[in-house]
Design a protein around this motif. Structure first.
Motif, PDB file in Angstrom:
ATOM      1  N   ARG A 112     -57.617  87.303  55.690  1.00  0.00           N
ATOM      2  CA  ARG A 112     -56.323  87.778  55.469  1.00  0.00           C
ATOM      3  C   ARG A 112     -55.432  87.018  54.469  1.00  0.00           C
ATOM      4  O   ARG A 112     -55.578  85.760  54.405  1.00  0.00           O
ATOM      5  CB  ARG A 112     -55.490  87.981  56.939  1.00  0.00           C
ATOM      6  N   ALA A 113     -55.054  87.867  53.440  1.00  0.00           N
ATOM      7  CA  ALA A 113     -53.994  87.255  52.378  1.00  0.00           C
ATOM      8  C   ALA A 113     -52.699  88.101  52.090  1.00  0.00           C
ATOM      9  O   ALA A 113     -52.737  89.259  52.360  1.00  0.00           O
ATOM     10  CB  ALA A 113     -54.693  87.226  51.342  1.00  0.00           C
ATOM     11  N   ARG A 114     -51.604  87.402  52.364  1.00  0.00           N
ATOM     12  CA  ARG A 114     -50.160  88.040  52.098  1.00  0.00           C
ATOM     13  C   ARG A 114     -49.737  87.267  50.872  1.00  0.00           C
ATOM     14  O   ARG A 114     -49.421  86.125  50.778  1.00  0.00           O
ATOM     15  CB  ARG A 114     -49.345  87.932  53.468  1.00  0.00           C
ATOM     16  N   LEU A 115     -49.354  88.116  49.972  1.00  0.00           N
ATOM     17  CA  LEU A 115     -48.488  87.586  48.610  1.00  0.00           C
ATOM     18  C   LEU A 115     -47.135  88.219  48.852  1.00  0.00           C
ATOM     19  O   LEU A 115     -46.939  89.256  48.828  1.00  0.00           O
ATOM     20  CB  LEU A 115     -49.394  88.182  47.438  1.00  0.00           C
ATOM     21  N   GLN A 116     -46.410  87.409  48.655  1.00  0.00           N
ATOM     22  CA  GLN A 116     -44.932  87.560  48.919  1.00  0.00           C
ATOM     23  C   GLN A 116     -43.891  87.351  47.620  1.00  0.00           C
ATOM     24  O   GLN A 116     -44.071  86.328  47.042  1.00  0.00           O
ATOM     25  CB  GLN A 116     -44.353  86.923  50.127  1.00  0.00           C
ATOM     26  N   TRP A 117     -42.981  88.336  47.173  1.00  0.00           N
ATOM     27  CA  TRP A 117     -42.222  88.190  46.106  1.00  0.00           C
ATOM     28  C   TRP A 117     -40.784  88.241  46.626  1.00  0.00           C
ATOM     29  O   TRP A 117     -40.475  89.273  47.376  1.00  0.00           O
ATOM     30  CB  TRP A 117     -42.451  89.335  44.864  1.00  0.00           C
ATOM     31  N   ARG A 118     -40.014  87.340  46.453  1.00  0.00           N
ATOM     32  CA  ARG A 118     -38.423  87.520  46.695  1.00  0.00           C
ATOM     33  C   ARG A 118     -37.624  87.501  45.230  1.00  0.00           C
ATOM     34  O   ARG A 118     -37.477  86.396  44.593  1.00  0.00           O
ATOM     35  CB  ARG A 118     -37.982  86.093  47.153  1.00  0.00           C
ATOM     36  N   PRO A 119     -37.464  88.974  44.806  1.00  0.00           N
ATOM     37  CA  PRO A 119     -36.632  89.028  43.625  1.00  0.00           C
ATOM     38  C   PRO A 119     -35.190  88.670  43.841  1.00  0.00           C
ATOM     39  O   PRO A 119     -34.506  88.253  43.004  1.00  0.00           O
ATOM     40  CB  PRO A 119     -36.850  90.371  43.429  1.00  0.00           C
ATOM     41  N   GLY A 120     -34.586  88.335  45.063  1.00  0.00           N
ATOM     42  CA  GLY A 120     -33.447  87.985  45.356  1.00  0.00           C
ATOM     43  C   GLY A 120     -33.371  87.425  46.607  1.00  0.00           C
ATOM     44  O   GLY A 120     -34.327  87.666  47.435  1.00  0.00           O
ATOM     45  N   GLU A 121     -32.265  86.691  46.960  1.00  0.00           N
ATOM     46  CA  GLU A 121     -32.227  85.989  48.331  1.00  0.00           C
ATOM     47  C   GLU A 121     -32.496  86.824  49.469  1.00  0.00           C
ATOM     48  O   GLU A 121     -32.713  86.783  50.768  1.00  0.00           O
ATOM     49  CB  GLU A 121     -31.083  85.069  48.499  1.00  0.00           C
TER      50      GLU A 121
END
Length: 664
Positions: free
Chosen positions: A253-262
């Protein structure tokens, strides 16, 4: 006691702050290599009391004390103390939860308060996991996705939650909360081995790995994988036959997370699993090996963000499970089949002043089942839903939660599932709560199709005359918590109309090869009570215990249904040394008497006597990054089948195991 804010909200289920080479052969080396190289920082053991935070019951953060439902939280630390194959093994002693047998090969399913396994919804971080019952009757594959090293906690909600989650939550919800994305790289691994000293077979080997960390400033990655293999356990009377089947399972299982803002987050999650099961069986005088191969995939995209003063979560996913059967000795296998789901759902929560918190949401889901017995090779059904919920604080000591869900199913029309639940603190340390909820469950595609037939250890056929199941549940709970002691007592009554069961119609005298048809049984009445308590004792000791009484009856005949223990319970005594270098655990699991199906067709149901199992474990920590655990399950080697008593599940005999955990 700290009382969590009603208005502090996080996303539902979010953790705090070419077959040339089978997939299992490709994934296994990666998992083993990671397990050998990774090394985890141990957190202090969480205290399991009424202050534990949950999100499953309302889609907002609440303590167990103030949650409008009957809830149990099992921490990741507690899970990793056990020699569990999967989550189902690890939570089997939770109050109101019973692990039921499905046949004579060691397969298990979960039953909450006497309901069927299909009435329990499984979530991972709040995201629905497709039940494998659609492909492999009464199977437990959905509990093998997440290794215990990657779990922060498991939230178990007992009783209907259809007002939030729809028809699959008729009996309850199990939400597996994974460990959050780390701000700096961290990882953990576990390697385990276990065997049955007095049996020639049943060895268990496991390896799991978890890693999480940042990728640049705005991205993070979490990866976990697991491999396990359990050898079949042969029948003592004939080694060509299996008492328990063999299993080999690999998951990534892989989870890629992106936070474009807080205040905004996008996450892409991909899961891949491969599982093989095999056992020796016979057809007349012919002995042969039968095996199954399951390929599973799940891919989902989610968004969490703060918008307009509230919190929005949107999710979409697609999932498939493909099953193949292989036989030796020229025995023809059952046809291949595949099930799939596609869904889009979301909810938005907004606080209106200091007294109300509104949550509204939607779901659109399509399910399909491919099987050669269908006239067109495939059946499909779509359903849509809208729901709303209001959390209303009335004064400082009284909370009221009420909501309703509207489901539109293309085969059965519309249904409404309301819920109302109150939480009152009449005095310091005391909490009284209770409520009413209604649930709806549409038959699965295989249950209602007149063309469906599955042939395996047992055969199942569809029935176009079955009707949807309806449920009405009322419960009342009283809890107390002060300093180092907490306790809770709950009583409930649940009536289920047109409960669907698989009924044996042919070859019912045989241990295998029975033919079952899905049918509505008469209305069912479930009455029960649950008692739980925990205490911190002197000298590093801690005691927890629970007991459940669950009377499940056919209302017309007033007879108890089979394979539902009348009583169950467990007790655990832990000792932790100063500095937490040593941990010792002793557990007792009790399963009360229950009715079981007879060997002879048409005979009356039999009574299986009660029994208990003792378990013990010791864990030694070496600093904050390593530990060794040794233990024995079923310490007295109790065999339910000994003495000629009827049984519906062969508990594993005395099982000795060792586990090594490392971390960085």
């Amino acid at each position: 006691m700290h009382r969590s804010s009603l208005w502090q909200q996080r996303p539902l289920g979010h953790p705090a702050h070419a077959r040339t080479l089978p997939p299992s052969r490709l994934l296994k080396p990666a998992v083993l290599l990671g397990a050998l190289l990774a090394t985890p920082a141990f957190a202090a053991a969480d205290v399991k009391d009424l202050d534990a935070i949950i999100v499953t019951a309302t889609a907002t953060e609440r303590s167990v004390d103030s949650a409008p439902a009957s809830v149990t939280v099992v921490t990741g630390e507690e899970l990793r103390m056990r020699p569990a194959r999967d989550v189902l093994d690890a939570v089997r002693d939770a109050p109101g939860l019973n692990v039921r047998a499905v046949g004579s090969l060691g397969r298990r399913v979960v039953s909450i308060r006497g309901m069927e396994s299909r009435h329990t919804l499984v979530l991972i971080d709040g995201e629905r996991i497709a039940a494998t019952d659609q492909v492999f009757g009464l199977s437990d594959l959905q509990f093998g996705w997440i290794p215990l090293e990657a779990i922060e906690r498991v939230e178990i909600v007992r009783g209907p939650l259809s007002s939030l989650y729809g028809s699959d939550a008729l009996g309850g919800v199990i939400n597996i909360i994974t460990r959050g994305d780390a701000r700096q790289w961290r990882g953990s691994t576990r390697i385990g081995y276990g065997h049955l000293p007095e049996d020639d077979g049943g060895e268990l080997r496991q390896a799991s790995v978890y890693a999480s960390g940042p990728l640049g400033q705005d991205f993070s990655l979490t990866v976990n994988g697991a491999w396990q293999e359990q050898q079949p356990l042969p029948e003592p009377s004939d080694a060509r036959l299996a008492q328990r089947e063999g299993q080999e399972q690999t998951t990534l299982r892989a989870r890629l997370q992106w936070r474009p803002g807080e205040a905004h987050k996008l996450a892409l999650t991909v899961m891949k699993g491969d599982e093989d099961r095999w056992y020796g069986t016979r057809s007349g005088a012919l002995f042969y090996r039968q095996s199954y191969d399951f390929d599973r995939t799940h891919a989902g995209l989610s968004y969490d963000g703060e918008l307009g003063g509230g919190h929005l979560r949107l999710r979409g996913y697609t999932a498939t499970i493909h099953q193949r059967q292989h036989n030796t000795e020229g025995v023809a296998p059952s046809p291949e089949q595949e099930a799939g789901e596609k869904a889009l759902d979301g909810h938005y929560g907004l606080a209106l002043g200091e007294r109300h918190h509104l949550t509204s949401g939607f779901e659109a889901r399509a399910e399909r089942l491919q099987h050669p017995s269908f006239a067109g090779g495939e059946e499909e059904a779509r359903q849509y839903a809208l729901f709303g919920q209001d959390e209303w604080r009335i004064g400082e000591a009284f909370d009221l939660v009420y909501g309703v869900r509207w489901d539109k199913h293309e085969l059965f029309g519309s249904e409404f599932s309301p819920r109302i639940y109150a939480v009152w603190k009449p005095a310091e340390h005391w909490t009284l709560k209770g409520g009413y909820s209604r649930g709806f469950k549409a038959p699965m595609l295989k249950q209602i199709s007149p063309d469906y037939r599955f042939d395996g250890p047992h055969s199942f056929i569809g029935n176009p005359d079955i009707q949807p199941e309806m449920s009405d549940n009322v419960e009342l709970s009283l809890g107390y918590s002060r300093d180092a002691f907490w306790g809770r007592v709950t009583v409930y009554r649940n009536t289920v109309e047109d409960l669907i069961n698989s009924v044996c119609v042919e070859r019912c005298t045989l241990p295998l090869r029975r033919l079952y048809r899905y049918e509505n049984v008469d209305d069912v009445r479930i009455r029960g009570a649950e008692a739980e308590f925990g205490a911190e004792l002197p000298a590093g000791l801690r005691l927890t215990a629970s007991h459940a009484y669950n009377d499940v009856r056919d209302e017309r005949s007033d007879q108890r249904l089979a394979e539902r223990p009348l009583q169950s319970g467990n007790a655990r005594l832990d000792w932790t040394s100063p500095g937490q270098a040593w941990q010792v655990e002793t557990r007792y699991e009790y399963t009360g008497r229950q009715r079981v199906y007879p060997a002879a067709s048409g005979a009356a149901l039999l009574q299986q006597p009660s029994y208990g199992l003792w378990n013990a474990a010791v864990r030694r920590r070496f600093g904050e990054r390593a530990s060794v655990q040794l233990g024995v399950e079923n310490l007295t080697d109790h065999r339910v089948e000994d003495g000629g008593a009827p049984y519906n599940y062969r508990e594993r005999g005395r099982f000795v195991y060792a586990m090594l955990s490392l971390g960085f």
